[in-house]
Design a protein around this motif. Structure first.
Motif, PDB file in Angstrom:
ATOM      1  N   GLU A 261       0.841  -1.199   0.000  1.00 16.41           N
ATOM      2  CA  GLU A 261       0.000   0.000   0.000  1.00 16.41           C
ATOM      3  C   GLU A 261       0.877   1.249   0.000  1.00 16.41           C
ATOM      4  N   SER A 262       1.936   1.201   0.795  1.00 18.27           N
ATOM      5  CA  SER A 262       2.815   2.354   0.892  1.00 18.27           C
ATOM      6  C   SER A 262       3.495   2.631  -0.450  1.00 18.27           C
ATOM      7  N   ILE A 263       3.989   1.596  -1.098  1.00 20.18           N
ATOM      8  CA  ILE A 263       4.616   1.791  -2.418  1.00 20.18           C
ATOM      9  C   ILE A 263       3.588   2.354  -3.402  1.00 20.18           C
ATOM     10  N   GLU A 264       2.351   1.927  -3.267  1.00 18.53           N
ATOM     11  CA  GLU A 264       1.314   2.400  -4.186  1.00 18.53           C
ATOM     12  C   GLU A 264       0.860   3.825  -3.885  1.00 18.53           C
ATOM     13  N   GLY A 265       1.438   4.422  -2.850  1.00 13.82           N
ATOM     14  CA  GLY A 265       1.122   5.815  -2.562  1.00 13.82           C
ATOM     15  C   GLY A 265      -0.059   5.983  -1.624  1.00 13.82           C
ATOM     16  N   LYS A 266      -0.268   4.995  -0.783  1.00 18.48           N
ATOM     17  CA  LYS A 266      -1.418   5.062   0.115  1.00 18.48           C
ATOM     18  C   LYS A 266      -0.991   4.965   1.580  1.00 18.48           C
ATOM     19  N   ARG A 267      -1.970   5.020   2.436  1.00 17.99           N
ATOM     20  CA  ARG A 267      -1.734   4.799   3.846  1.00 17.99           C
ATOM     21  C   ARG A 267      -1.268   3.356   4.032  1.00 17.99           C
ATOM     22  N   GLY A 268      -0.349   3.146   4.952  1.00 18.00           N
ATOM     23  CA  GLY A 268       0.180   1.800   5.137  1.00 18.00           C
ATOM     24  C   GLY A 268      -0.748   0.913   5.937  1.00 18.00           C
ATOM     25  N   GLU A 269      -1.885   0.617   5.375  1.00 18.26           N
ATOM     26  CA  GLU A 269      -2.848  -0.244   6.070  1.00 18.26           C
ATOM     27  C   GLU A 269      -2.767  -1.653   5.490  1.00 18.26           C
ATOM     28  N   PRO A 270      -2.444  -2.641   6.336  1.00 16.79           N
ATOM     29  CA  PRO A 270      -2.336  -4.017   5.841  1.00 16.79           C
ATOM     30  C   PRO A 270      -3.632  -4.472   5.167  1.00 16.79           C
ATOM     31  N   ARG A 271      -3.447  -5.352   4.204  1.00 14.60           N
ATOM     32  CA  ARG A 271      -4.603  -5.921   3.526  1.00 14.60           C
ATOM     33  C   ARG A 271      -4.996  -7.216   4.199  1.00 14.60           C
ATOM     34  N   SER A 272      -6.190  -7.638   3.919  1.00 14.99           N
ATOM     35  CA  SER A 272      -6.671  -8.905   4.404  1.00 14.99           C
ATOM     36  C   SER A 272      -6.083 -10.005   3.514  1.00 14.99           C
ATOM     37  N   LYS A 273      -5.581 -11.071   4.145  1.00  9.62           N
ATOM     38  CA  LYS A 273      -5.062 -12.189   3.356  1.00  9.62           C
ATOM     39  C   LYS A 273      -5.977 -13.387   3.584  1.00  9.62           C
ATOM     40  N   PRO A 274      -6.311 -14.219   2.606  1.00  8.09           N
ATOM     41  CA  PRO A 274      -5.958 -14.134   1.200  1.00  8.09           C
ATOM     42  C   PRO A 274      -6.627 -12.931   0.520  1.00  8.09           C
ATOM     43  N   PRO A 275      -6.185 -12.574  -0.694  1.00  6.56           N
ATOM     44  CA  PRO A 275      -5.130 -13.194  -1.492  1.00  6.56           C
ATOM     45  C   PRO A 275      -3.741 -12.929  -0.912  1.00  6.56           C
ATOM     46  N   PHE A 276      -2.831 -13.851  -1.142  1.00 10.00           N
ATOM     47  CA  PHE A 276      -1.469 -13.726  -0.654  1.00 10.00           C
ATOM     48  C   PHE A 276      -0.600 -12.985  -1.665  1.00 10.00           C
ATOM     49  N   PRO A 277       0.479 -12.376  -1.175  1.00  8.88           N
ATOM     50  CA  PRO A 277       1.335 -11.577  -2.057  1.00  8.88           C
ATOM     51  C   PRO A 277       1.803 -12.319  -3.301  1.00  8.88           C
ATOM     52  N   VAL A 278       2.061 -13.625  -3.168  1.00  6.10           N
ATOM     53  CA  VAL A 278       2.560 -14.342  -4.341  1.00  6.10           C
ATOM     54  C   VAL A 278       1.533 -14.329  -5.472  1.00  6.10           C
ATOM     55  N   GLN A 279       0.239 -14.191  -5.097  1.00  6.43           N
ATOM     56  CA  GLN A 279      -0.791 -14.107  -6.142  1.00  6.43           C
ATOM     57  C   GLN A 279      -1.078 -12.662  -6.497  1.00  6.43           C
ATOM     58  N   SER A 280      -1.298 -11.852  -5.465  1.00  2.20           N
ATOM     59  CA  SER A 280      -1.701 -10.476  -5.705  1.00  2.20           C
ATOM     60  C   SER A 280      -1.003  -9.581  -4.689  1.00  2.20           C
ATOM     61  N   GLY A 281       0.093  -8.982  -5.113  1.00  6.14           N
ATOM     62  CA  GLY A 281       0.876  -8.164  -4.196  1.00  6.14           C
ATOM     63  C   GLY A 281       0.836  -6.712  -4.597  1.00  6.14           C
ATOM     64  N   VAL A 282       2.016  -6.132  -4.827  1.00  2.00           N
ATOM     65  CA  VAL A 282       2.044  -4.714  -5.160  1.00  2.00           C
ATOM     66  C   VAL A 282       1.423  -4.513  -6.549  1.00  2.00           C
ATOM     67  N   PHE A 283       0.649  -3.502  -6.714  1.00  2.00           N
ATOM     68  CA  PHE A 283      -0.096  -3.206  -7.938  1.00  2.00           C
ATOM     69  C   PHE A 283      -0.964  -4.386  -8.377  1.00  2.00           C
TER      70      PHE A 283
END
Ligand SMILES: Cc1cc2nc3c(=O)[nH]c(=O)nc-3n(C[C@H](O)[C@H](O)[C@H](O)COP(=O)(O)O)c2cc1C
Ligand code: SF4
Ligand code: SF4
Ligand code: SF4
Ligand code: FES
Ligand code: FES
Lengths: 326, 626
Positions: free
Chosen positions: B393-415
């Motif tokens: 989220e932070s790299i994407e220019g947003k507030r650093g709020e964790p996402r709910s997993k799943p989906p996991f980063p290996v499937q759907s991560g940054v962008f």
């Protein structure tokens, strides 16, 4: 401009296969992609929710809807976790009840829930004792929470429990923002932003316990991008956002839901023809909403439909709700 | 859509600072001069503009670095340039501790008052600063911090600066062109006073990174630190650098992953997930592109190992990232580096530039049809951004709020794309694995925990610093090597998200299974020693405050639970319990269980761990009984 940008892709519609799993020992079969919450509802299991709304993207923030999934380390938010074949779900295990009770206590001890529909019953059902965290701290001064610096806070006062208490913001004639009642469910932000209105007048600012709903620099609404559609009011679960007539009537002690009737009609203003639900008390319109399940509005209206009904009738509530030069 | 922009006008300085990051505006639509013939009948924006959202944080950082804070005019200009609604940009700016949204002096001292510094000289520094310049800039009722003068330096508290081995630590930031940032260790009251009076900061504490074990032939991860010039690619290559990349290209992507899997390497960022499995999961994702992220946010109090690797052996991290990218099909890599490590930024940037010039990054790396490059993204003061989804989220220019997993980063991560996230130390292990084979690596350590591990020794030890030891080394031996105080009372193992151990319980093997059996966790490798000169209860209160400060605020169990936990501890510490100490302990347990079970992310889930151990194992706060 959206909040979602490149990061979230809307789920594509794949053909839906049925899948079977168990909830509280009962076998359920639902379509692939169904949330645990929706599956529970098909078999009459009630799960309390606060930040979930059918018309908004789930944010999984309140954690009131958590359930236990066998084999998982932590509890899962039923409002957004989709069911998987063979999953074994418990909605009333001791862990679940404990988490829900504490979530309710955390909220009730830090937020004014007096106008949250159904909350008193929920607190009783879960045997909540919010007073055990100490007497609520006196309200912050106006602007104090808005001036908080991220990552810093004053040492706690051992005589009080911290709250989000602060003065009501009455900065326009159409609706008030009483953030002492805000549970930070994100619904208003979503409704104002990419999910519905696309005005992006409000966002979550700050972090931690000082996270709050805010306009840029916390400017008053008339100086913000707000277009007074009131779609945030429509989704607010706690009454933190409230149309001025209701706010004034509540303050005067004359607001009486039992005495109100609701009549559905069509908004007379434009060709879209939104369904309008007029809430009437003592033969006077006191509020206008649109049904959430209406496929055209999804509960949304514009400033005219939401607030522009005073011309229908003269009367005390209309006086107090006159726009602009009030 | 049309967004409503702000009316305030940016200063020329603010405009220049933002343009330096975003480039000059293209038209009247994004903050440039309106040319009617060009801009009147056509709107620029849409998708192309939305895709620039990830530049929001760098643009805000540019304002912060140039002016010292983000004014309404500056914020408004960034919003116009990137077509970000001002309310959202405000939400982002107010999320990060190192972005100021009210006037600040150009010089700020960020003074560590965290567990490793407060009792190791921090209090003296703080007293000197209070005497010289008044109290810290903080969250005071109705914004008293608004009255700061641009030319009078001020100071504020900071959580752990990752320099606990050289406590007490101060981060000095001087806004300007160029901005100056220095992380300074072993700060004395005199140095602090001088800095507050405006004296030029000395060299960065880490300019000559050395480790206590320097020269020890058994070192693997630390072998080059303090020995090989970290600013020279030639020196790195002469010391055997880039042999691993050559070998990796011979092995092929699947061959590399086979070795990593055979090594049984697990992540060193805290979660101990098998690295080979993660790599394979990313490699086989069909969605493209794949992204690689080196997690260098290192903000767990007491942790400084990644800083030592990044400043002492930056080429190794660049090389390891290149191998990881090759194996998992990534063309673009990010290093998400905590803001408080200016020298690591400089060294890493230098390494990237030299590698690029030598054809070791960019197109056709080592003459192969393989393309990869690395971009550094700097944090802005938020521990939570080390959590991988908050980091996205932070790299994407947003507030650093964790996402709910799943989906996991290996499937759907940054962008929203398949993303490989690895800790700095995890990546450092890849080089010996590729060079000597997974089997050789797996022969080190214990059967269940393979390889060596970096430990961050600080507090009451004679020789603080980063130590490398094979898994299975006993904690007792490690403490002895570092010269732990003979009056040791307790060890904080694993950081704020770890556990306190009484001195008597420090004889067990440091391995995943050994830690589990001892009902503790190695976490990020923190070994912080407390002796009888230190106030353990105060340390526990500081940890509770840390979690409250660093909670993103998204979910109720953590947002309110961390507050209720801190309040209960303060009641205990001040003898003001509600119904006696036992009742408070029971309440703490209830709060802790709810945070652990119902929070979205690891921050809330571990916020009770250290507190629980302090109460149950160290028997602290017993004086609270009324
Ligand atoms: C609150 C929180 C903070 C974290 N901070 C870091 C960090 O600073 N560095 C890091 O590598 N991992 C951190 N992690 C773990 C990451 O989420 C992730 O698991 C890790 O980077 C994966 O890399 P690994 O498999 O190489 O360990 C943090 C996790 C949480 C919950
Ligand atoms: S009234 Fe409409 S525009 Fe204004 S804040 Fe609410 S949702 Fe946004
Ligand atoms: S104001 Fe209402 S809708 Fe908005 S976050 Fe608060 S409780 Fe939710
Ligand atoms: S656990 Fe804490 S840090 Fe994590 S999402 Fe919830 S509020 Fe944010
Ligand atoms: S209703 Fe599911 S998390 Fe709030
Ligand atoms: S630098 Fe101060 S505690 Fe780590």
């Amino acid at each position: 401009m959206t909040t979602t940008l490149i990061s979230i892709e809307r789920p594509t519609r794949a053909p839906k296969k049925p899948l079977a799993f168990t909830i509280d020992g009962r076998a359920v079969t639902v379509e692939e992609g169904t949330t645990i919450l929706a599956a529970c509802r098909t078999i009459g299991i009630e799960i309390p929710t606060l930040c979930f709304l059918e018309t908004l993207r789930p944010v999984n923030a309140c954690r009131l809807c958590v359930v236990e999934v066998e084999g998982a380390r932590v509890l899962a938010p039923s409002c957004s976790r989709t069911a998987e074949a063979g999953m074994v779900v418990y909605t009333k295990s001791a862990r679940v009840i404990h988490a829900r009770r504490l979530v309710l206590e955390f909220l009730a001890s830090s937020v004014d829930l007096s106008t949250t529909p159904g909350m008193a019953e929920l607190l009783a059902e879960y045997d909540c004792k919010p007073e055990r965290y100490g007497p609520p701290k006196p309200h912050a001064l106006a602007g104090e929470r808005d001036a908080a610096i991220a990552g810093h806070h004053a040492a706690p006062d051992p005589d009080f429990a911290a709250t989000v208490g602060q003065p009501v913001m009455v900065d326009n004639d159409l609706y008030v923002r009483d953030y002492a009642k805000c549970v930070l469910c994100y619904k208003c932000v979503e409704a104002c932003g990419a999910d519905h209105q696309n005005s992006f007048a409000i966002a979550v600012a700050g972090r931690g316990f000082n996270a709050r709903i805010s306009t840029e620099m916390a400017v008053p609404l008339p100086d913000s991008a707000c277009v007074y559609c009131g779609n945030c009011i429509a989704v607010c679960p706690t009454g933190a956002l409230m149309a001025k007539p209701e706010f004034d009537m509540r303050a005067a002690g004359s607001w009486n839901i039992e005495a109100q009737t609701t009549t559905d009609t069509i908004c007379p203003y434009c060709g879209v023809g939104c369904t309008l639900s007029l809430h009437v008390q003592d033969n006077t319109i006191v509020k206008a909403t649109s049904p959430l399940e209406n496929s055209i509005t999804l509960g949304n209206l514009c400033v005219k439909g939401r607030f522009g009904w005073q011309y229908v009738q003269p009367g005390p509530s209309a006086d107090s709700a006159t726009t602009r030069d009030g | 859509m049309d967004i409503r922009l702000l009316q305030a006008v940016p200063s020329d300085t603010e405009r220049a600072a933002v343009d330096a990051v975003l480039g000059a505006p293209a038209s009247g639509w994004d903050g440039g001069v309106r040319v009617n013939a060009r801009d009147s009948h056509l709107a620029y924006g849409g998708r192309a503009m939305r895709e620039r959202r990830h530049e929001l944080v760098p643009a805000l950082q540019a304002l912060q670095a140039r002016v010292g804070w983000i004014s309404e005019g500056g914020l408004g200009y960034v919003c116009e340039r990137l077509q970000v609604p001002p309310a959202e940009a405000w939400g982002v700016a107010t999320f990060y501790a190192l972005l100021a949204t009210s006037p600040r002096p150009r010089r700020m001292l960020h003074v560590c008052d965290d567990v490793g510094c407060r009792d190791n000289g921090g209090r003296e520094v703080e007293a000197a600063l209070v005497a010289a310049g008044g109290p810290a800039v903080a969250h005071e009722p109705s914004g008293t911090h608004m009255q700061l003068d641009a030319n009078t330096p001020a100071w504020m508290h900071s959580p752990c600066l990752g320099l606990c081995d050289q406590a007490p630590a101060v981060l000095v930031t001087d806004a300007g062109d160029p901005a100056v940032e220095r992380l300074i260790g072993r700060v004395t009251a005199d140095v602090a006073r001088a800095l507050l009076a405006g004296a030029a900061p000395g060299a960065d504490a880490l300019a000559n990174t050395v480790v206590p074990q320097v020269g020890d032939p058994s070192l693997v991860l630390l072998q080059r630190v303090g020995v090989v010039d970290p600013t020279s690619l030639t020196a790195y290559r002469n010391a055997g650098g880039y042999a691993a990349l050559g070998r990796a290209l011979q092995l092929g992507a699947e061959g590399v992953i086979a070795e990593v899997t055979a090594s049984r390497l697990v992540g060193r960022g805290g979660a101990a997930f098998p690295t080979g499995r993660k790599w394979e999961a990313v490699r086989t994702q069909r969605a493209t592109p794949h992204y690689l992220i080196c997690n260098a946010d290192e903000s767990e109090p007491g942790t400084f190992k990644d800083r030592v690797l990044l400043t002492g052996d930056p080429f190794a991290i660049v090389e390891a990232m290149t191998i990881a990218a090759f194996a998992t099909g990534c063309e673009h890599g990010f290093v998400y580096l905590r803001a408080e490590y200016p020298l690591a930024n400089e060294r890493l940037q230098g390494a990237i530039t030299q590698a690029r010039a030598a054809g070791l990054l960019g197109e056709n790396i080592l003459g192969q049809p393989f393309r990869f490059d690395i971009e550094i993204r700097r944090g802005a003061g938020a521990y939570i951004c080390g959590e991988e989804t908050a980091l996205f989220e932070s790299i994407e220019g947003k507030r650093g709020e964790p996402r709910s997993k799943p989906p996991f980063p290996v499937q759907s991560g940054v962008f929203g794309k398949p993303t490989l996230v690895n800790n700095v130390e995890t990546l450092a292990n890849v080089l010996p694995i590729v060079l000597h084979g997974g089997a050789a690596f797996a022969a080190i350590g214990t059967t269940q925990s393979t390889g060596t591990r970096l430990f961050c020794l600080s507090g009451a030890v004679e020789r603080p610093g980063v130590y490398e030891a094979p898994f299975g080394t006993s904690l007792k031996a490690l403490l002895k090597t570092a010269g732990a105080s003979p009056r040791m009372r307790a060890v904080l193992l694993g950081g704020a998200a770890g556990t306190f151990l009484p001195a008597a319980d420090t004889d067990f093997p440091l391995s995943l299974e050994g830690a589990r059996a001892a009902e503790t966790t190695l976490g990020s490798g923190v070994v912080m020693v407390f002796d009888d000169s230190q106030d353990l209860e105060a340390a526990v209160l500081r940890i509770a405050a840390f979690f409250r400060d660093e909670s993103c605020g998204q979910c109720v169990p953590c947002r309110v639970g961390t507050v209720r936990q801190e309040e209960a501890l303060h009641r205990l510490a001040r003898g003001k319990t509600r119904g006696g100490a036992e009742a408070e302990f029971a309440l703490l347990e209830e709060i802790g269980v709810a945070m652990r079970d119902a929070s979205i992310c690891g921050l809330g889930q571990t916020a009770y761990a250290a507190v629980e151990s302090a109460v149950k194992r160290l028997q602290l706060f017993q004086g609270g009984a009324v």
